[in-house]
Design a protein around this motif. Structure first.
Motif, PDB file in Angstrom:
ATOM      1  N   ASP A   1       0.833  -1.212   0.000  1.00  0.00           N
ATOM      2  CA  ASP A   1       0.000   0.000   0.000  1.00  0.00           C
ATOM      3  C   ASP A   1       0.859   1.249   0.000  1.00  0.00           C
ATOM      4  N   GLU A   2       1.945   1.166   0.780  1.00  0.00           N
ATOM      5  CA  GLU A   2       2.844   2.317   0.931  1.00  0.00           C
ATOM      6  C   GLU A   2       3.407   2.753  -0.433  1.00  0.00           C
ATOM      7  N   VAL A   3       3.722   1.786  -1.280  1.00  0.00           N
ATOM      8  CA  VAL A   3       4.252   2.109  -2.617  1.00  0.00           C
ATOM      9  C   VAL A   3       3.267   2.998  -3.371  1.00  0.00           C
ATOM     10  N   PHE A   4       2.000   2.664  -3.275  1.00  0.00           N
ATOM     11  CA  PHE A   4       0.981   3.430  -3.984  1.00  0.00           C
ATOM     12  C   PHE A   4       0.796   4.816  -3.387  1.00  0.00           C
ATOM     13  N   GLN A   5       0.915   4.880  -2.077  1.00  0.00           N
ATOM     14  CA  GLN A   5       0.809   6.178  -1.407  1.00  0.00           C
ATOM     15  C   GLN A   5       1.900   7.118  -1.891  1.00  0.00           C
ATOM     16  N   GLN A   6       3.110   6.565  -1.944  1.00  0.00           N
ATOM     17  CA  GLN A   6       4.266   7.372  -2.335  1.00  0.00           C
ATOM     18  C   GLN A   6       4.148   7.855  -3.774  1.00  0.00           C
ATOM     19  N   ALA A   7       3.575   7.029  -4.609  1.00  0.00           N
ATOM     20  CA  ALA A   7       3.516   7.342  -6.038  1.00  0.00           C
ATOM     21  C   ALA A   7       2.444   8.371  -6.356  1.00  0.00           C
ATOM     22  N   ASN A   8       1.500   8.514  -5.463  1.00  0.00           N
ATOM     23  CA  ASN A   8       0.399   9.425  -5.739  1.00  0.00           C
ATOM     24  C   ASN A   8       0.863  10.873  -5.737  1.00  0.00           C
ATOM     25  N   PHE A   9       0.228  11.701  -6.541  1.00  0.00           N
ATOM     26  CA  PHE A   9       0.503  13.126  -6.651  1.00  0.00           C
ATOM     27  C   PHE A   9       1.867  13.442  -7.250  1.00  0.00           C
ATOM     28  N   LYS A  10       2.351  12.510  -8.040  1.00  0.00           N
ATOM     29  CA  LYS A  10       3.587  12.802  -8.776  1.00  0.00           C
ATOM     30  C   LYS A  10       3.198  13.359 -10.141  1.00  0.00           C
ATOM     31  N   THR A  11       4.020  14.297 -10.617  1.00  0.00           N
ATOM     32  CA  THR A  11       3.731  14.920 -11.914  1.00  0.00           C
ATOM     33  C   THR A  11       4.719  14.422 -12.954  1.00  0.00           C
ATOM     34  N   PHE A  12       4.194  14.107 -14.129  1.00  0.00           N
ATOM     35  CA  PHE A  12       5.044  13.602 -15.205  1.00  0.00           C
ATOM     36  C   PHE A  12       4.667  14.246 -16.531  1.00  0.00           C
ATOM     37  N   VAL A  13       5.555  14.063 -17.504  1.00  0.00           N
ATOM     38  CA  VAL A  13       5.227  14.356 -18.889  1.00  0.00           C
ATOM     39  C   VAL A  13       4.730  13.037 -19.455  1.00  0.00           C
ATOM     40  N   PHE A  14       3.454  12.972 -19.796  1.00  0.00           N
ATOM     41  CA  PHE A  14       2.882  11.732 -20.320  1.00  0.00           C
ATOM     42  C   PHE A  14       2.812  11.793 -21.832  1.00  0.00           C
ATOM     43  N   ARG A  15       3.071  10.658 -22.456  1.00  0.00           N
ATOM     44  CA  ARG A  15       2.768  10.557 -23.874  1.00  0.00           C
ATOM     45  C   ARG A  15       1.694   9.483 -23.977  1.00  0.00           C
ATOM     46  N   ASN A  16       0.507   9.888 -24.380  1.00  0.00           N
ATOM     47  CA  ASN A  16      -0.635   8.979 -24.357  1.00  0.00           C
ATOM     48  C   ASN A  16      -1.202   8.695 -25.733  1.00  0.00           C
ATOM     49  N   ARG A  17      -1.840   7.547 -25.791  1.00  0.00           N
ATOM     50  CA  ARG A  17      -2.542   7.138 -26.999  1.00  0.00           C
ATOM     51  C   ARG A  17      -4.012   7.067 -26.629  1.00  0.00           C
ATOM     52  N   VAL A  18      -4.850   7.658 -27.460  1.00  0.00           N
ATOM     53  CA  VAL A  18      -6.266   7.652 -27.108  1.00  0.00           C
ATOM     54  C   VAL A  18      -7.094   7.199 -28.307  1.00  0.00           C
ATOM     55  N   LYS A  19      -8.064   6.326 -28.033  1.00  0.00           N
ATOM     56  CA  LYS A  19      -8.869   5.775 -29.136  1.00  0.00           C
ATOM     57  C   LYS A  19     -10.246   5.404 -28.624  1.00  0.00           C
ATOM     58  N   LEU A  20     -11.217   5.694 -29.451  1.00  0.00           N
ATOM     59  CA  LEU A  20     -12.586   5.318 -29.118  1.00  0.00           C
ATOM     60  C   LEU A  20     -12.747   3.829 -29.408  1.00  0.00           C
TER      61      LEU A  20
ATOM     62  N   ARG B   1     -16.386   3.709 -25.734  1.00  0.00           N
ATOM     63  CA  ARG B   1     -15.694   4.445 -24.672  1.00  0.00           C
ATOM     64  C   ARG B   1     -14.311   4.822 -25.125  1.00  0.00           C
ATOM     65  N   ILE B   2     -13.836   5.983 -24.663  1.00  0.00           N
ATOM     66  CA  ILE B   2     -12.471   6.406 -24.996  1.00  0.00           C
ATOM     67  C   ILE B   2     -11.501   5.653 -24.102  1.00  0.00           C
ATOM     68  N   LYS B   3     -10.543   4.993 -24.748  1.00  0.00           N
ATOM     69  CA  LYS B   3      -9.529   4.288 -23.977  1.00  0.00           C
ATOM     70  C   LYS B   3      -8.217   5.046 -24.136  1.00  0.00           C
ATOM     71  N   ALA B   4      -7.619   5.401 -23.017  1.00  0.00           N
ATOM     72  CA  ALA B   4      -6.343   6.098 -23.072  1.00  0.00           C
ATOM     73  C   ALA B   4      -5.263   5.208 -22.480  1.00  0.00           C
ATOM     74  N   THR B   5      -4.154   5.127 -23.191  1.00  0.00           N
ATOM     75  CA  THR B   5      -3.046   4.288 -22.733  1.00  0.00           C
ATOM     76  C   THR B   5      -1.799   5.151 -22.621  1.00  0.00           C
ATOM     77  N   VAL B   6      -1.054   4.946 -21.560  1.00  0.00           N
ATOM     78  CA  VAL B   6       0.202   5.686 -21.427  1.00  0.00           C
ATOM     79  C   VAL B   6       1.275   4.946 -22.215  1.00  0.00           C
ATOM     80  N   MET B   7       1.847   5.624 -23.214  1.00  0.00           N
ATOM     81  CA  MET B   7       2.892   4.996 -24.017  1.00  0.00           C
ATOM     82  C   MET B   7       4.251   5.206 -23.356  1.00  0.00           C
ATOM     83  N   ASP B   8       4.386   6.372 -22.746  1.00  0.00           N
ATOM     84  CA  ASP B   8       5.680   6.731 -22.187  1.00  0.00           C
ATOM     85  C   ASP B   8       5.466   7.806 -21.138  1.00  0.00           C
TER      86      ASP B   8
END
Lengths: 121, 582
Positions: B526-545, B553-560
């Motif tokens: 659980d602690e791992v998830f707590q620590q990871a929350n509220f982190k900011t990143f540059v996301f490169r996402n793929r989005v497709k209906l 539904r729109i599905k978004a996937t993080v590519m990088d």
């Protein structure tokens, strides 16, 4: 000290005279510390200098980038109420010039940066 | 262009024009002309040949076409022949001057009698025949049917549908292949080309017989005299050529090679200073020129249609002190040599708002390295002297995003407002967002232990795990992550799915370790998830209906994902804010 609750505009040296008798927040790099430890000068992102007067003597070595909150005197001296050293030994060094650019944006577009409203609300 | 002065020795009436013998020691020339009343070419006058061109006939003889001539000393003032001219014989070749149809009127003075030197000139008939043969016209090009015939060279910019008798002198900047078609009305073929001169550019098309007549004659980069095409309003849909009109070759059109082509520009470019690109609209087509300050290695990427394409980025800087990133594609990217910081000019580059402002060379752009144009020399001089020391400020900030594709920055509300992913193909975008929720339930699954296989295995409950894809049973499995997360920025939020690599990057732990924790130490997990929350990143996402059982539904996937480079981000924000204020 009670004036610390006031809105503190972030300023650089060229804005000092427009904020006489107002509480401000100044960020700059420590330049010279007076031997008495009661005053020091700091340089902002544009290379201009301000004199900071402390209400008590410095008890530690002061160097690097400092954030000072205080009142601007009639003579444009920053009467510090409190100061805060920004550590540069961890990760990214503080980019004073970039900070200055951001500062200019805040002042150029006050309609988009309504700090007064934020504090009072 | 060359100016030669001649003494006029003789003038002969040769219907329908005049043939004149000129002297310019030691050479003697013949030529035909129609002269205006005011500017009378009379025997013994001195004239200046202002503009001309030399053409070589098939039999080796040279033909000089005079475009502009001026009498600088009328015959009366000269008073007789200058010196003792002799005919010039370049072996067997003889020179001729022919003036094409001019706008000037026929000289009203009668021609003087023949001189005895004239017989040294070839017979009229021969000349006329050779013209016919070489210029491919029913009547010699040089002999106007009416004195007022107009084939004076005019600038491309002056061409319009209301005048049919003109000649332009232009360089071919590109030529298409022959395209054929076949429909109910029959078959046809066409080719097109683009011409440029000092005044502008124009697109030219030839159909059917004109293809046969001209296609093989035209060479890209060479200069030609072109006459009598038909002009009509341009269909700008097919071209970026800047001209309100376009030309079609017809039965009367002529195309002649031009030898003296030095001053015809190679390309018509309207270069935009790089610093001005900020104020241009995205998707604009622009011409740019700059010093290639740096160039990246070629990368290969797979497009959304699973096609492999080469890509290369280079950085262009000009005297505005600004830099812009230019992307080259395909063979152009592969062949590009940026060594020695060459001058690079691009005609018809596409401007985009990727990273602020950036350029892309499309298949319809023309890339020139160290072009022989004044702007290139100016840039070279500036760069060698001062420019090389200029740090420059790039219009293409934030080089974030994954290796493939150019960066397409969006905010999360843009993604929804612009309906990204609703098209036929998936959309890709980059954004800066903060993780606000991570679903730790069912984020791990048991996968096939085979290196190349990630399929979920079925627990046989006998200590063995079966992979349907590999059709094998294994005594073990490997943990893999599929993490559902919600990311947010100032305007909106987005549910995304992160697979192995991106999930591990967010959580800061690898899947195997997390699997272990989950099985053995819940609170640490659980602690791992707590620590990871509220982190900011540059996301490169793929989005497709995606549609599943009547539900879309729109599905978004993080590519990088990458940590935010705050300095770069701030600089980019400041640039964008200032731009908005303009």
């Amino acid at each position: 000290m009670s004036r610390i609750e006031e809105i503190k505009a972030r300023i650089n040296c060229s804005m000092l005279l427009q904020h006489i008798n107002q509480a401000v927040c100044f960020v700059g790099r420590v330049s010279k510390v007076h031997p008495s430890g009661k005053t020091f000068t700091a340089v902002d992102g544009e290379g201009k200098t301000v004199t900071v007067e402390l209400n008590c003597c410095l008890e530690e070595e002061l160097s690097g980038v400092v954030e000072v909150i205080g009142l601007v005197s009639n003579k444009g001296v920053l009467m510090a109420a409190t100061y805060n050293l920004l550590r540069e030994d961890r990760g990214t060094p503080f980019d004073l010039e970039l900070y200055n650019e951001a500062l200019k944006v805040i002042h150029d577009f006050p309609q988009h940066y309504p700090f007064e409203a934020a504090v009072s609300g | 262009s060359l100016t030669i002065s001649f003494g006029l020795i003789n003038i002969l009436p040769i219907s329908p024009g005049w043939r004149v013998m000129l002297q310019n020691s030691p050479q003697v020339f013949n030529w035909l002309n129609c002269m205006a009343e005011e500017n009378i070419l009379a025997q013994n006058c001195v004239c200046v040949l202002k503009r001309h061109v030399t053409n070589v006939l098939k039999d080796g003889r040279r033909v000089v076409i005079i475009l502009e001539i001026e009498v600088i000393k009328p015959a009366g003032e000269v008073g007789g022949k200058l010196g003792d001219p002799v005919p010039y014989n370049e072996g067997k070749a003889l020179k001729y001057f022919i003036i094409p149809l001019t706008a000037q009127k026929v000289v009203s003075q009668p021609a003087p009698a023949q001189e005895n030197r004239l017989p040294l000139q070839p017979q009229n008939k021969m000349e006329v025949k050779s013209f016919n043969r070489d210029f491919g016209k029913k009547a010699p090009l040089a002999m106007p049917s009416t004195p007022g015939g107009s084939s004076k060279v005019v600038p491309i910019a002056s061409l319009n549908p209301y005048q049919s008798k003109w000649t332009i002198r232009a360089r071919v900047t590109n030529k298409s292949g022959i395209r054929t078609w076949s429909n109910s009305r029959g078959d046809g073929k066409l080719f097109s080309m683009e011409l440029v001169d000092e005044s502008g550019e124009i697109r030219v098309t030839g159909f059917n017989q004109e293809v046969d007549k001209f296609f093989s004659l035209i060479e890209v980069g060479k200069v030609y005299y072109i006459s009598k095409g038909s002009l009509k309003i341009a269909n700008k849909q097919y071209t970026s050529v800047k001209n309100d009109y376009e030309m079609t070759l017809n039965g009367e059109s002529t195309i002649l090679p031009c030898e003296e082509s030095g001053d015809v520009p190679m390309m018509q470019c309207d270069f935009v200073p790089i610093g001005d690109l900020e104020s241009r609209d995205k998707d604009a087509i622009v011409d740019v020129i700059g010093v290639c300050k740096s160039v990246d290695e070629v990368t290969r990427l797979t497009t959304k249609t699973n096609r492999e394409v080469s890509k290369r980025s280079l950085s262009l800087m000009d005297m505005s002190g600004k830099l812009v990133t230019v992307t080259l594609w395909g063979e152009e990217a592969e062949k590009f040599d940026g060594s020695g910081q060459p001058i690079v000019a691009i005609k018809g580059a596409k401007l985009s708002d990727f990273g602020g402002r950036s350029l892309s060379a499309s298949f319809s752009s023309t890339l020139m390295i160290n072009p022989d144009i004044p702007e290139a020399y100016k840039l070279r001089g500036w760069y060698d002297k001062d420019g090389h020391a200029v740090e420059g400020q790039s219009l293409t900030e934030l080089k974030g995003g994954s290796g493939g594709g150019s960066t397409n920055w969006k905010t999360l509300s843009d993604v929804k407002n612009e309906h990204l992913g609703h098209g036929e193909k998936a959309d890709y975008y980059s954004c800066i967002a903060t993780v606000v929720y991570l679903r730790k339930e069912n984020c791990l699954y048991q996968a096939c232990p085979n290196q190349d296989c990630n399929k979920k295995v079925i627990d046989q409950h006998n200590g063995m795990f079966r992979c349907e894809k590999c059709d094998k049973e294994f005594p073990n499995f490997k943990y893999r992550l599929i993490l559902s997360a919600n990311i947010a920025d100032y305007g909106d939020n987005q549910w995304v799915t992160c697979f192995q690599e991106s999930a591990e990057a967010i959580l800061g732990q690898n899947a195997a370790y997390l699997g272990q924790l989950k099985d053995s130490n819940e609170s640490a997990f659980d602690e791992v998830f707590q620590q990871a929350n509220f982190k900011t990143f540059v996301f490169r996402n793929r989005v497709k209906l995606e549609t599943y059982n009547d539900e879309s539904r729109i599905k978004a996937t993080v590519m990088d994902l990458k940590p935010v480079d705050h300095k770069d981000y701030i600089k980019s924000l400041i640039v964008n804010i200032r731009k908005l204020a303009m």
